[in-house]
Design an enzyme around this catalytic site. Structure first.
Site, PDB file in Angstrom:
ATOM      1  N   ARG A 118       0.757  -1.266   0.055  1.00  0.00           N
ATOM      2  CA  ARG A 118      -0.060   0.084   0.054  1.00  0.00           C
ATOM      3  C   ARG A 118       1.325   1.194   0.367  1.00  0.00           C
ATOM      4  O   ARG A 118       0.667   2.248   0.408  1.00  0.00           O
ATOM      5  CB  ARG A 118      -0.808   0.123   1.203  1.00  0.00           C
ATOM      6  CG  ARG A 118      -2.128  -0.897   1.177  1.00  0.00           C
ATOM      7  CD  ARG A 118      -3.019  -0.477   2.256  1.00  0.00           C
ATOM      8  NE  ARG A 118      -4.335  -2.134   2.050  1.00  0.00           N
ATOM      9  CZ  ARG A 118      -4.113  -3.318   2.960  1.00  0.00           C
ATOM     10  NH1 ARG A 118      -3.242  -2.914   4.056  1.00  0.00           N
ATOM     11  NH2 ARG A 118      -5.267  -4.293   2.527  1.00  0.00           N
ATOM     12  N   LYS A 224       6.782  22.847 -14.000  1.00  0.00           N
ATOM     13  CA  LYS A 224       6.041  21.531 -13.064  1.00  0.00           C
ATOM     14  C   LYS A 224       6.219  21.611 -11.659  1.00  0.00           C
ATOM     15  O   LYS A 224       4.913  21.043 -11.463  1.00  0.00           O
ATOM     16  CB  LYS A 224       6.979  21.277 -13.441  1.00  0.00           C
ATOM     17  CG  LYS A 224       5.921  19.384 -13.161  1.00  0.00           C
ATOM     18  CD  LYS A 224       5.901  17.734 -14.723  1.00  0.00           C
ATOM     19  CE  LYS A 224       4.879  16.655 -14.091  1.00  0.00           C
ATOM     20  NZ  LYS A 224       5.224  16.072 -14.757  1.00  0.00           N
ATOM     21  N   GLU A 234      -4.422  17.111 -10.420  1.00  0.00           N
ATOM     22  CA  GLU A 234      -5.132  17.253 -12.192  1.00  0.00           C
ATOM     23  C   GLU A 234      -6.693  17.777 -11.588  1.00  0.00           C
ATOM     24  O   GLU A 234      -7.566  16.935 -12.355  1.00  0.00           O
ATOM     25  CB  GLU A 234      -4.434  16.232 -12.759  1.00  0.00           C
ATOM     26  CG  GLU A 234      -4.851  16.993 -14.276  1.00  0.00           C
ATOM     27  CD  GLU A 234      -4.395  15.853 -15.182  1.00  0.00           C
ATOM     28  OE1 GLU A 234      -2.687  16.190 -15.535  1.00  0.00           O
ATOM     29  OE2 GLU A 234      -5.329  15.775 -17.140  1.00  0.00           O
ATOM     30  N   ARG A 238      -3.108  21.878 -13.985  1.00  0.00           N
ATOM     31  CA  ARG A 238      -2.241  20.544 -14.155  1.00  0.00           C
ATOM     32  C   ARG A 238      -2.794  19.685 -15.377  1.00  0.00           C
ATOM     33  O   ARG A 238      -1.064  19.828 -15.751  1.00  0.00           O
ATOM     34  CB  ARG A 238      -2.231  19.449 -13.305  1.00  0.00           C
ATOM     35  CG  ARG A 238      -1.011  18.233 -13.315  1.00  0.00           C
ATOM     36  CD  ARG A 238      -0.815  17.687 -12.156  1.00  0.00           C
ATOM     37  NE  ARG A 238       0.705  16.607 -13.087  1.00  0.00           N
ATOM     38  CZ  ARG A 238       0.940  15.903 -11.908  1.00  0.00           C
ATOM     39  NH1 ARG A 238       1.021  16.162 -10.957  1.00  0.00           N
ATOM     40  NH2 ARG A 238       1.992  15.041 -12.171  1.00  0.00           N
ATOM     41  N   ASN A 242      -0.350  18.327 -20.298  1.00  0.00           N
ATOM     42  CA  ASN A 242      -0.873  17.412 -21.098  1.00  0.00           C
ATOM     43  C   ASN A 242      -0.954  18.450 -22.642  1.00  0.00           C
ATOM     44  O   ASN A 242      -1.710  17.593 -24.051  1.00  0.00           O
ATOM     45  CB  ASN A 242      -1.834  16.559 -21.443  1.00  0.00           C
ATOM     46  CG  ASN A 242      -1.498  16.095 -19.293  1.00  0.00           C
ATOM     47  OD1 ASN A 242      -1.081  15.427 -20.014  1.00  0.00           O
ATOM     48  ND2 ASN A 242      -2.812  16.408 -18.986  1.00  0.00           N
ATOM     49  N   HIS A 249      -0.758  10.565 -27.705  1.00  0.00           N
ATOM     50  CA  HIS A 249      -1.269   9.163 -26.963  1.00  0.00           C
ATOM     51  C   HIS A 249      -1.993   8.394 -28.417  1.00  0.00           C
ATOM     52  O   HIS A 249      -2.106   7.528 -27.755  1.00  0.00           O
ATOM     53  CB  HIS A 249      -1.753   9.580 -25.488  1.00  0.00           C
ATOM     54  CG  HIS A 249      -0.923   9.905 -24.438  1.00  0.00           C
ATOM     55  ND1 HIS A 249      -1.945  10.322 -23.245  1.00  0.00           N
ATOM     56  CD2 HIS A 249       0.410   9.803 -24.451  1.00  0.00           C
ATOM     57  CE1 HIS A 249      -1.151  10.478 -22.532  1.00  0.00           C
ATOM     58  NE2 HIS A 249       0.344  10.400 -23.253  1.00  0.00           N
TER      59      HIS A 249
END
Ligand code: NAD
Ligand code: GLY
Length: 360
Positions: A118, A224, A234, A238, A242, A249
């Site tokens: 965890r 960043k 995000e 944030r 992208n 992608h």
């Protein structure tokens, strides 16, 4: 050596950037309180830097694991191999994982650290420009799924990021260029003057001038770190990191992970996003031309793979993590240095861009 902090309260951590850091035992050692350390790297980076890093870790139980190299190994199967090693070595919750390599190793090892018992601590030692300016910072960790890039992952911040610029000397020029794509991103989304600096100084970067490298790594990490400190998970801001990634992608997924470098796909994606921004009337045509010129000056691609159609794009873009209620949200520019996550755009403009780029 220069240092920045990612300010996340009790989980704040330093980004240390400089030449010769991997020759300095105190730098790495200070961030690893554990007795048990697993250093994970790949078969390309291991012969170059693994002994050096193992040598920095002193009187601990240090084990290393060398994985195959490539985006196609950022997978469940490889992740399972890291868990096997941790369990076979009876590592407990106070173990630390060290990710030594590029973004593939960083993302995968970070995810292993997020999941093992965890959550255990991990340290990023990024050895590609892309990882030093982007992926090692901010705590996004993941593996790919055949149906979508980075689809299985977690937010898990490292204990520190140590970016030794000397490691970039062994990087192939194609990989250096892929990292520069993410550097250009910061100029486009947030910093007009940085974009202009890149236009004037690209030769220094391509020649691996240490001063220029340290400057762009620090500037990129500064951007960043600020964004991550404001919006770690995000919820909003944030997402602008992208820019070009939804298109990019789709290129990576459609072409099978590994043939296109992430930074190359992002380069094309950024040009598509910039072009779409211009078609919407939000950006001057000259910014599109300047972006194309800058990408070409680094030898980055400016068109998708041959044969990739608008339908191929749409199919893969529809499984992007920014899709909400079936709507593809896109990061677009309202002027150079000002990015926004946009949901409300005319569908036909997106189709126009996809068709235009598919036939280049
Ligand atoms: P990579 O990790 O595949 O590294 C590129 C190549 O360079 C590999 O062959 C690697 O073995 C080799 N290499 C690494 N360091 C080297 C060195 N110093 N000398 C010689 N060769 C070296 O690719 P990358 O471009 O570093 O990272 C891409 C990955 O990062 C993608 O999976 C992408 O999704 C991910 N990413 C993540 C984030 C994030 O926020 N977590 C951000 C951007 C990208
Ligand atoms: N590379 C995108 C992010 O870290 O959010």
């Amino acid at each position: 050596m220069a240092t920045l902090t990612v300010d996340l309260g009790s989980r704040s951590y330093p980004i240390i950037v400089g030449s010769g850091l991997l020759a300095e035992p105190s730098t790495v050692s200070a961030y690893i309180p554990s007795d048990d350390v697993l250093v994970v790297t790949n078969e390309t980076v291991a012969p170059l830097y693994l002994d050096r890093v193992m040598g920095l870790l002193g009187n601990r139980r240090v084990i290393s694991q060398t994985l195959p190299d490539g985006e196609q190994y950022k997978s469940f199967e490889t992740l399972q191999r890291v868990f096997d090693t941790l369990l076979q070595s009876r590592f407990s919750r106070d173990a630390t994982l060290v990710a030594l390599g590029g973004g593939v190793i960083g993302d995968l090892v970070g995810f292993a650290a997020a999941c093992y018992q965890r959550g255990v601590s991990f340290v990023q030692i990024p050895t590609t420009l892309l990882a030093q300016v982007d992926s090692a910072v901010g705590g996004k960790t993941a593996v790919n799924h055949p149906a979508g890039k980075n689809m299985i992952g977690a937010f898990h911040q490292p204990a520190c990021v140590i970016a030794d610029t000397d490691t970039l000397r062994t990087l192939e020029s194609r990989e250096l260029a892929a990292g520069i794509a993410e550097v250009i991103k910061y100029g486009l989304i947030r910093d007009r003057l940085f974009f202009e600096w890149l236009e004037s100084n690209m030769d220094h970067l391509l020649n691996c001038d240490q001063e220029a490298l340290q400057y762009v790594i620090m500037e990129s990490c500064r951007h960043k770190a600020e964004i991550v400190a404001n919006d770690e998970k995000e919820a909003g801001e944030r997402a602008i990191l992208n820019l070009g990634h939804t298109f990019g992608h789709a290129i990576e997924t459609a072409s099978g992970y590994g043939s296109w470098l992430h930074g190359e796909a992002v380069a094309v994606g950024m040009l598509m996003a910039v072009t779409m921004s211009e078609k919407l009337g939000w950006l001057d045509r000259q910014i599109v031309d300047r972006t194309r010129r800058l990408l070409l000056s680094v030898n980055l691609p400016v068109a998708p793979p041959q044969g990739m159609t608008a339908d191929d794009f749409l199919k893969h873009m529809s499984v992007d993590k920014k899709v909400v209620g079936g709507k593809i949200r896109l990061v677009l520019l309202h002027g150079l240095g000002c990015a926004k996550l946009v949901e409300d755009y005319p569908e036909e403009v997106l189709l126009q861009v996809l068709n235009e780029f598919s036939t280049i």
